[in-house]
Design a protein around this motif. Structure first.
Motif, PDB file in Angstrom:
ATOM      1  N   LYS A   1      16.391   1.971  24.693  1.00 57.16           N
ATOM      2  CA  LYS A   1      15.778   1.073  25.268  1.00 57.16           C
ATOM      3  C   LYS A   1      16.102  -0.153  24.638  1.00 57.16           C
ATOM      4  O   LYS A   1      16.165  -0.435  23.269  1.00 57.16           O
ATOM      5  CB  LYS A   1      14.284   0.991  25.436  1.00 57.16           C
ATOM      6  CG  LYS A   1      13.866   1.897  26.353  1.00 57.16           C
ATOM      7  CD  LYS A   1      12.339   1.594  26.683  1.00 57.16           C
ATOM      8  CE  LYS A   1      11.737   2.933  27.746  1.00 57.16           C
ATOM      9  NZ  LYS A   1      10.458   2.765  27.907  1.00 57.16           N
ATOM     10  N   LYS A   2      16.964  -1.080  25.147  1.00 54.61           N
ATOM     11  CA  LYS A   2      17.306  -2.408  24.819  1.00 54.61           C
ATOM     12  C   LYS A   2      16.221  -3.490  24.543  1.00 54.61           C
ATOM     13  O   LYS A   2      15.267  -3.452  25.588  1.00 54.61           O
ATOM     14  CB  LYS A   2      18.415  -3.146  25.600  1.00 54.61           C
ATOM     15  CG  LYS A   2      19.629  -2.245  25.504  1.00 54.61           C
ATOM     16  CD  LYS A   2      20.537  -2.782  26.535  1.00 54.61           C
ATOM     17  CE  LYS A   2      22.066  -2.115  26.554  1.00 54.61           C
ATOM     18  NZ  LYS A   2      22.956  -2.617  27.469  1.00 54.61           N
ATOM     19  N   PRO A   3      16.290  -4.105  23.330  1.00 49.81           N
ATOM     20  CA  PRO A   3      15.105  -5.117  23.198  1.00 49.81           C
ATOM     21  C   PRO A   3      15.234  -6.190  24.014  1.00 49.81           C
ATOM     22  O   PRO A   3      16.248  -6.535  24.238  1.00 49.81           O
ATOM     23  CB  PRO A   3      15.145  -5.352  21.646  1.00 49.81           C
ATOM     24  CG  PRO A   3      16.664  -5.146  21.356  1.00 49.81           C
ATOM     25  CD  PRO A   3      17.042  -3.875  22.026  1.00 49.81           C
ATOM     26  N   GLY A   4      14.097  -6.785  24.357  1.00 47.57           N
ATOM     27  CA  GLY A   4      14.284  -8.114  25.135  1.00 47.57           C
ATOM     28  C   GLY A   4      14.319  -7.782  26.926  1.00 47.57           C
ATOM     29  O   GLY A   4      14.008  -6.674  27.091  1.00 47.57           O
ATOM     30  N   LEU A   5      14.660  -8.894  27.577  1.00 45.95           N
ATOM     31  CA  LEU A   5      14.564  -8.594  28.656  1.00 45.95           C
ATOM     32  C   LEU A   5      16.105  -8.666  29.333  1.00 45.95           C
ATOM     33  O   LEU A   5      16.952  -9.419  28.851  1.00 45.95           O
ATOM     34  CB  LEU A   5      13.966 -10.099  29.585  1.00 45.95           C
ATOM     35  CG  LEU A   5      12.516 -10.186  29.205  1.00 45.95           C
ATOM     36  CD1 LEU A   5      11.766 -11.241  29.758  1.00 45.95           C
ATOM     37  CD2 LEU A   5      11.533  -8.886  29.869  1.00 45.95           C
ATOM     38  N   THR A   6      16.399  -8.223  30.446  1.00 52.73           N
ATOM     39  CA  THR A   6      17.605  -8.437  31.294  1.00 52.73           C
ATOM     40  C   THR A   6      17.576  -9.677  32.007  1.00 52.73           C
ATOM     41  O   THR A   6      16.724 -10.263  31.946  1.00 52.73           O
ATOM     42  CB  THR A   6      17.828  -7.379  32.229  1.00 52.73           C
ATOM     43  OG1 THR A   6      16.884  -7.253  33.269  1.00 52.73           O
ATOM     44  CG2 THR A   6      17.776  -5.824  31.458  1.00 52.73           C
TER      45      THR A   6
END
Length: 84
Positions: free
Chosen positions: A64-69
């Protein structure tokens, strides 16, 4: 009696859980040590790799990528992604 049974899944299950369409990606994760089949040394007996679902869930969290898309930020700000 087994107190903590392991849920064994196949490579196809792993692909579905991780939303991956290519087995090559799974093999890459195995080579990189990110995913370890429970039968890595004798997979040829069954003719397939088998995985512990807990390891797959752990990898899913790592991927999972950190932060928001961009889309998530636009939704929170109530603007269009294509706004100029």
């Amino acid at each position: 009696m087994i107190d903590n049974p392991t849920k064994i899944i196949t490579i196809e299950d792993v692909m579905e859980i991780l939303s991956i369409s290519s087995k090559k990606t799974i093999y890459t994760y195995i080579q990189q040590g990110k995913l370890n089949p429970i039968n890595k040394d004798d997979w040829h007996i069954e003719g397939r790799y088998e995985f512990d679902i807990e390891d797959v869930v752990r990898l899913q969290e790592e991927l999972k990528k950190p932060g928001l898309t961009t889309k998530e930020v636009a939704q929170q700000l109530d603007i269009s992604v294509n706004s100029e």
